[in-house]
Structures are given as structure tokens and as C-alpha cells.
Enzyme design. Structure first.
Site, PDB file in Angstrom:
ATOM      1  N   GLY A  29       0.795  -1.212   0.000  1.00 12.95           N
ATOM      2  CA  GLY A  29       0.000   0.000   0.000  1.00 12.95           C
ATOM      3  C   GLY A  29       0.827   1.260   0.000  1.00 12.95           C
ATOM      4  N   ASN A  30       0.248   2.318  -0.505  1.00 13.55           N
ATOM      5  CA  ASN A  30       0.932   3.610  -0.564  1.00 13.55           C
ATOM      6  C   ASN A  30      -0.067   4.722  -0.795  1.00 13.55           C
ATOM      7  OD1 ASN A  30       0.661   3.504  -3.639  1.00 13.55           O
ATOM      8  ND2 ASN A  30       1.992   1.767  -3.253  1.00 13.55           N
ATOM      9  N   GLY A  47       9.273  -0.338  -0.151  1.00 11.41           N
ATOM     10  CA  GLY A  47       9.786  -1.349   0.780  1.00 11.41           C
ATOM     11  C   GLY A  47      10.100  -0.894   2.193  1.00 11.41           C
ATOM     12  N   SER A  75       7.859   4.283  -4.280  1.00 12.19           N
ATOM     13  CA  SER A  75       6.996   3.108  -4.376  1.00 12.19           C
ATOM     14  C   SER A  75       6.951   2.547  -5.798  1.00 12.19           C
ATOM     15  CB  SER A  75       5.590   3.513  -3.943  1.00 12.19           C
ATOM     16  OG  SER A  75       4.640   2.649  -4.507  1.00 12.19           O
ATOM     17  N   SER A  76       6.855   1.228  -5.900  1.00  8.52           N
ATOM     18  CA  SER A  76       6.827   0.610  -7.237  1.00  8.52           C
ATOM     19  C   SER A  76       5.569   0.999  -8.016  1.00  8.52           C
ATOM     20  CB  SER A  76       6.952  -0.905  -7.120  1.00  8.52           C
ATOM     21  OG  SER A  76       6.078  -1.380  -6.139  1.00  8.52           O
ATOM     22  N   HIS A  96      -3.330   3.399  -2.798  1.00  9.40           N
ATOM     23  CA  HIS A  96      -3.387   2.031  -3.308  1.00  9.40           C
ATOM     24  C   HIS A  96      -3.163   1.092  -2.135  1.00  9.40           C
ATOM     25  CE1 HIS A  96      -2.938  -1.508  -5.671  1.00  9.40           C
ATOM     26  NE2 HIS A  96      -1.654  -1.657  -5.409  1.00  9.40           N
ATOM     27  N   HIS A  98      -3.900  -3.275  -0.696  1.00  8.04           N
ATOM     28  CA  HIS A  98      -4.387  -4.611  -1.006  1.00  8.04           C
ATOM     29  C   HIS A  98      -5.324  -5.025   0.122  1.00  8.04           C
ATOM     30  CE1 HIS A  98      -0.862  -5.804  -3.919  1.00  8.04           C
ATOM     31  NE2 HIS A  98      -1.428  -4.663  -4.231  1.00  8.04           N
ATOM     32  N   ASP A 121     -24.369   6.451  -0.164  1.00  9.33           N
ATOM     33  CA  ASP A 121     -23.925   7.718   0.430  1.00  9.33           C
ATOM     34  C   ASP A 121     -22.641   8.216  -0.241  1.00  9.33           C
ATOM     35  OD1 ASP A 121     -25.948   8.132   2.255  1.00  9.33           O
ATOM     36  OD2 ASP A 121     -24.966   6.958   3.826  1.00  9.33           O
ATOM     37  N   HIS A 172      -5.918  -7.554  -9.268  1.00 12.59           N
ATOM     38  CA  HIS A 172      -4.894  -6.858  -8.514  1.00 12.59           C
ATOM     39  C   HIS A 172      -5.526  -6.340  -7.214  1.00 12.59           C
ATOM     40  CE1 HIS A 172      -1.547  -3.544  -8.538  1.00 12.59           C
ATOM     41  NE2 HIS A 172      -1.623  -4.194  -7.398  1.00 12.59           N
ATOM     42  N   TYR A 230     -26.593  15.536   5.217  1.00 14.29           N
ATOM     43  CA  TYR A 230     -26.081  14.303   5.818  1.00 14.29           C
ATOM     44  C   TYR A 230     -24.872  14.558   6.719  1.00 14.29           C
ATOM     45  CZ  TYR A 230     -23.894   9.695   6.033  1.00 14.29           C
ATOM     46  OH  TYR A 230     -23.313   8.524   6.448  1.00 14.29           O
TER      47      TYR A 230
END
Ligand SMILES: [Zn+2]
Length: 232
Positions: A29-30, A47, A75-76, A96, A98, A121, A172, A230
Site C-alpha cells: 500500500g501507498n 519497501g 513506491s513501485s 493504493h 491490497h 452515500d 490486482h 447528511y
């Protein structure tokens, strides 16, 4: 000191939210944060575990994914972020992850159906799942093509990146974005919740009913319409 210190801090703060919200494991994640005036964004280095991150470890990159400042490798997924910033001028942050449930839907290559008001919403359509890319794109500049894969799919389907601030990339995982990095992180957490609820809904009732159009409209407008009221 660097003129990008504020930008780095904002990307750093947003990145730290991911493990806190349970959206990432290890270094998955990034988050990135953009500075439109400077034409650059700050992104997590590749990493580096979240507990070892510091604001000055953030890498400053331009929209061609070229490093402008920083000693670590970005980041990759940097090229995907760069493509999205370059082509979508009104987004300020990208995430991003996972995260488990959203990734499970992505791996199933399914849109997440709009089953309830939590979903409505935030967006009035199914969460789009962008089909896996063609082999020639995979063999090419993969992370760069992932950005175009998302952009082209939104164009083909007539989706607006302002109305729909999230997408699943088939086989992905999810990408989300927003006007600010904090909003992009929020969207990432919302997506994970929606993905989990939809998964459970289909487990309870495989042919569950979609939310009625009248309810979709009502929920979206009370949050986003001219007379929005809301706020839980
Ligand atoms: Zn990924």
C-alpha cells in the site's frame, strides 16, 4: 529543510493512516499527495515498513515519475500515480492498498453491486472493476499502463472520477483518490467497508436485491446535493 516539507508531511500523515485503519499488511500500500503548482507529488518510498517511515523519507516525483527529491526509491506503483495525476487534474491524493475484501472483489473481476445505503452515500453506481490488461500492456511499462487502464475504462464507461473516487483493478487490488490525500484514505476505508458488506450480503442471500433507484438518489443527494444535510 526543503520547499516540499509540507507536501512530504501531508503524504506521511496519510500513509500512517493505512495501518491504523487496518488497510495494509507489512509494506503493502501507498498514499501520495500532489502539489499542482509545483507539478510534483510526494509518495511513500518502496519497501520501507510503516513504523520506519518519517516525513523526510517521502520521495518527491514529477508527473513523468522522475524523482525530483529524495534518496530512497519511490513506491513501485509510482508510475500509476503519476499517470492519474497527469490526466485527472482535479485529484489531490491517491491511495493504493491490497485491503482484503476490496482485493477479493478485484480478484473475482467483479464490480461491487450497490446493495445498500452505505454505498449510495458515497457513489450511485457499482464500484467499477477494471478488467485485467492485455498481455502486450503487461509486457510493456506495467505500472504506467495500470494508470491508463483505469483512465480508459472510466472514459469508456462514461464514469466521472469526481463522482466515482475508487476503482478495483482486476486480479490486482483497489485504487482510490480524492480532492485531498485524507479524502483518498477515507475513500479507501469506505471501499473496504462496502466490499465487506457486499460480500456478506451475497453470502446471506446469493440473489440479494440491489438498492432501488429512488433510495440511491435520496442517499446521494442528501450528502452531495444542493440541499445536503447528511452527517452522522
Ligand atoms: Zn498493488
Amino acid at each position: 529543510m526543503s520547499k516540499y516539507d509540507t507536501l512530504k508531511k501531508s503524504a506521511y500523515d496519510a500513509n500512517l493512516q493505512l495501518p491504523k485503519l487496518g488497510l495494509v499488511l507489512f509494506t503493502f500500500g501507498n498514499v501520495s499527495a500532489v502539489d499542482r503548482a509545483e507539478g510534483v507529488f510526494a509518495i511513500k518510498p518502496s519497501g520501507v515498513p510503516y513504523e520506519e517511515l518519517t516525513p523526510d523519507k517521502m520521495v518527491i516525483v514529477d508527473f513523468e515519475a522522475k524523482v525530483v527529491e529524495g534518496t530512497l526509491r519511490p513506491s513501485s506503483d509510482t508510475k500509476t500515480h503519476a499517470v492519474l495525476y497527469k490526466h485527472w487534474h482535479n485529484i489531490g491524493g491517491i491511495v493504493h492498498t491490497h485491503s482484503t475484501y476490496a482485493t477479493a472483489w478485484a480478484q473475482s473481476q467483479r464490480d461491487i453491486p450497490i446493495y445498500g445505503t452505505t454505498h449510495a452515500d458515497h457513489l450511485t453506481v457499482d464500484v467499477p472493476c477494471v478488467p485485467p490488461m492485455h498481455d502486450d500492456m503487461i509486457k510493456g511499462d506495467y505500472e504506467h499502463e495500470t494508470g491508463f487502464q483505469i483512465i480508459n475504462y472510466f472514459k469508456d464507461k462514461g464514469l466521472s472520477q469526481e463522482e466515482v473516487e475508487m476503482a478495483l483493478v482486476g486480479n490486482h487490488a483497489p485504487f482510490t483518490w480524492g480532492k485531498t490525500p485524507a479524502k483518498a484514505v477515507y475513500n479507501s476505508a469506505v471501499l473496504e467497508a462496502i466490499a465487506q458488506m457486499a460480500y456478506m450480503t451475497e453470502n446471506i442471500k446469493a440473489d440479494a436485491f440491489r438498492l432501488k433507484d429512488s433510495l440511491i438518489k435520496k442517499h446521494y443527494e442528501r450528502k452531495h446535493g444542493p440541499d445536503s444535510y447528511y452527517g452522522q
